[in-house]
Design a protein around this motif. Structure first.
Motif, mmCIF file in Angstrom:
data_model
loop_
_atom_site.group_PDB
_atom_site.id
_atom_site.type_symbol
_atom_site.label_atom_id
_atom_site.label_comp_id
_atom_site.label_asym_id
_atom_site.label_seq_id
_atom_site.Cartn_x
_atom_site.Cartn_y
_atom_site.Cartn_z
ATOM 1 N N MET A 1 0.737 -1.103 -0.061
ATOM 2 C CA MET A 1 -0.095 0.130 0.007
ATOM 3 C C MET A 1 0.810 1.307 -0.055
ATOM 4 S SD MET A 1 -2.973 0.713 2.639
ATOM 5 C CE MET A 1 -3.618 2.436 2.924
ATOM 6 N N THR A 2 0.662 2.247 -1.011
ATOM 7 C CA THR A 2 1.504 3.314 -0.803
ATOM 8 C C THR A 2 0.938 4.547 -0.082
ATOM 9 O OG1 THR A 2 0.192 4.217 -2.820
ATOM 10 C CG2 THR A 2 1.815 2.760 -3.510
ATOM 11 N N GLU A 3 1.868 5.393 0.237
ATOM 12 C CA GLU A 3 1.647 6.302 1.432
ATOM 13 C C GLU A 3 1.945 7.496 0.634
ATOM 14 O OE1 GLU A 3 3.108 5.926 5.501
ATOM 15 O OE2 GLU A 3 3.207 3.912 5.126
ATOM 16 N N LEU A 4 1.018 8.020 -0.489
ATOM 17 C CA LEU A 4 1.417 9.213 -1.016
ATOM 18 C C LEU A 4 1.142 10.418 -0.105
ATOM 19 C CD1 LEU A 4 -0.467 8.692 -4.441
ATOM 20 C CD2 LEU A 4 2.026 8.460 -3.980
ATOM 21 N N LYS A 5 2.072 11.486 -0.082
ATOM 22 C CA LYS A 5 1.943 12.703 0.748
ATOM 23 C C LYS A 5 2.295 13.664 -0.448
ATOM 24 C CE LYS A 5 3.064 11.467 5.497
ATOM 25 N NZ LYS A 5 4.060 11.398 6.571
ATOM 26 N N VAL B 1 4.281 18.065 -5.341
ATOM 27 C CA VAL B 1 4.232 16.663 -5.850
ATOM 28 C C VAL B 1 3.850 15.803 -4.802
ATOM 29 C CG1 VAL B 1 6.593 16.277 -5.000
ATOM 30 C CG2 VAL B 1 5.883 15.005 -6.746
ATOM 31 N N LYS B 2 3.066 14.490 -5.294
ATOM 32 C CA LYS B 2 2.639 13.617 -4.420
ATOM 33 C C LYS B 2 3.349 12.414 -4.717
ATOM 34 C CE LYS B 2 -2.355 15.017 -4.574
ATOM 35 N NZ LYS B 2 -3.445 14.723 -5.073
ATOM 36 N N LEU B 3 3.958 11.949 -3.667
ATOM 37 C CA LEU B 3 4.998 10.793 -3.574
ATOM 38 C C LEU B 3 4.898 10.207 -2.161
ATOM 39 C CD1 LEU B 3 7.836 11.642 -2.230
ATOM 40 C CD2 LEU B 3 8.276 12.963 -4.467
ATOM 41 N N VAL C 1 7.952 9.765 -9.992
ATOM 42 C CA VAL C 1 6.864 10.218 -10.141
ATOM 43 C C VAL C 1 5.823 10.089 -11.292
ATOM 44 C CG1 VAL C 1 6.470 11.035 -7.632
ATOM 45 C CG2 VAL C 1 6.516 12.581 -9.785
ATOM 46 N N PRO C 2 4.603 9.449 -11.646
ATOM 47 C CA PRO C 2 4.033 9.971 -12.721
ATOM 48 C C PRO C 2 3.667 11.239 -13.037
ATOM 49 C CG PRO C 2 2.668 8.516 -11.245
ATOM 50 C CD PRO C 2 3.775 8.929 -10.700
ATOM 51 N N VAL C 3 3.574 11.757 -14.105
ATOM 52 C CA VAL C 3 3.389 13.299 -14.396
ATOM 53 C C VAL C 3 2.234 13.699 -13.547
ATOM 54 C CG1 VAL C 3 2.280 12.963 -16.711
ATOM 55 C CG2 VAL C 3 3.586 14.997 -16.067
ATOM 56 N N GLU C 4 1.303 12.900 -13.708
ATOM 57 C CA GLU C 4 -0.246 13.591 -12.784
ATOM 58 C C GLU C 4 0.022 13.872 -11.317
ATOM 59 O OE1 GLU C 4 -0.369 9.070 -13.533
ATOM 60 O OE2 GLU C 4 0.010 10.636 -14.902
ATOM 61 N N ASN C 5 1.010 13.468 -10.684
ATOM 62 C CA ASN C 5 1.431 13.690 -9.495
ATOM 63 C C ASN C 5 2.311 15.023 -9.422
ATOM 64 O OD1 ASN C 5 -0.002 11.178 -9.175
ATOM 65 N ND2 ASN C 5 1.666 10.345 -7.725
ATOM 66 N N PHE C 6 2.714 15.555 -10.384
ATOM 67 C CA PHE C 6 3.519 16.731 -10.219
ATOM 68 C C PHE C 6 2.834 17.958 -10.860
ATOM 69 C CE2 PHE C 6 6.786 19.452 -12.421
ATOM 70 C CZ PHE C 6 7.814 19.570 -11.284
#
Length: 120
Positions: A1-5, A20-22, A46-51
């Motif tokens: 499970m990822t913990e995007l912050k 950015v979300k990572l 990160v994928p471009v949509e997270n930036f």
């Protein structure tokens, strides 16, 4: 499970700023290729949509070398390389985030994975 912050980051002079979300619980890459070693870069991808680039597009200078697949961007004022543009192995657009340029990140808490980019 990822913990995007969500994190904010950018260059030294402040012209280049982004959000950015990572997931910094995943390994951060310390590469020994010629450019990463000389600049002390530690990367998270990160994928471009997270930036989101918030400011400084016009202040970025693009540097490419070798296979010219990564756009190594740096601030034309202070010279800091806070992120890069490229595509992942799957062909999708991504961003390589220099975690040293994220606000409030304690570098000693990161799980650093060494990557041998020198011999590629």
């Amino acid at each position: 499970m990822t913990e995007l912050k969500s994190y904010e980051g950018g260059c030294h002079c402040g012209k280049v700023r982004y959000s950015v979300k990572l997931d910094l619980s995943k390994p951060t890459v310390a590469c020994n290729c010629s450019i990463c070693q000389k600049t002390g870069t530690m990367l998270s991808f990160v994928p471009v949509e997270n930036f989101t680039l918030k400011s400084g597009e016009k202040d970025l200078t693009d540097y490419q070398f070798n296979k010219k697949v990564i756009h190594h961007l740096f601030c034309s004022t202070c010279g800091v390389r806070s992120f890069a543009r490229g595509t992942g192995p799957d062909g999708k657009e991504m961003r390589a985030i220099n975690v040293r340029c994220l606000d409030g990140v304690e570098l000693d808490s990161l799980n650093v994975m060494k990557f041998n980019g020198r011999d590629r």
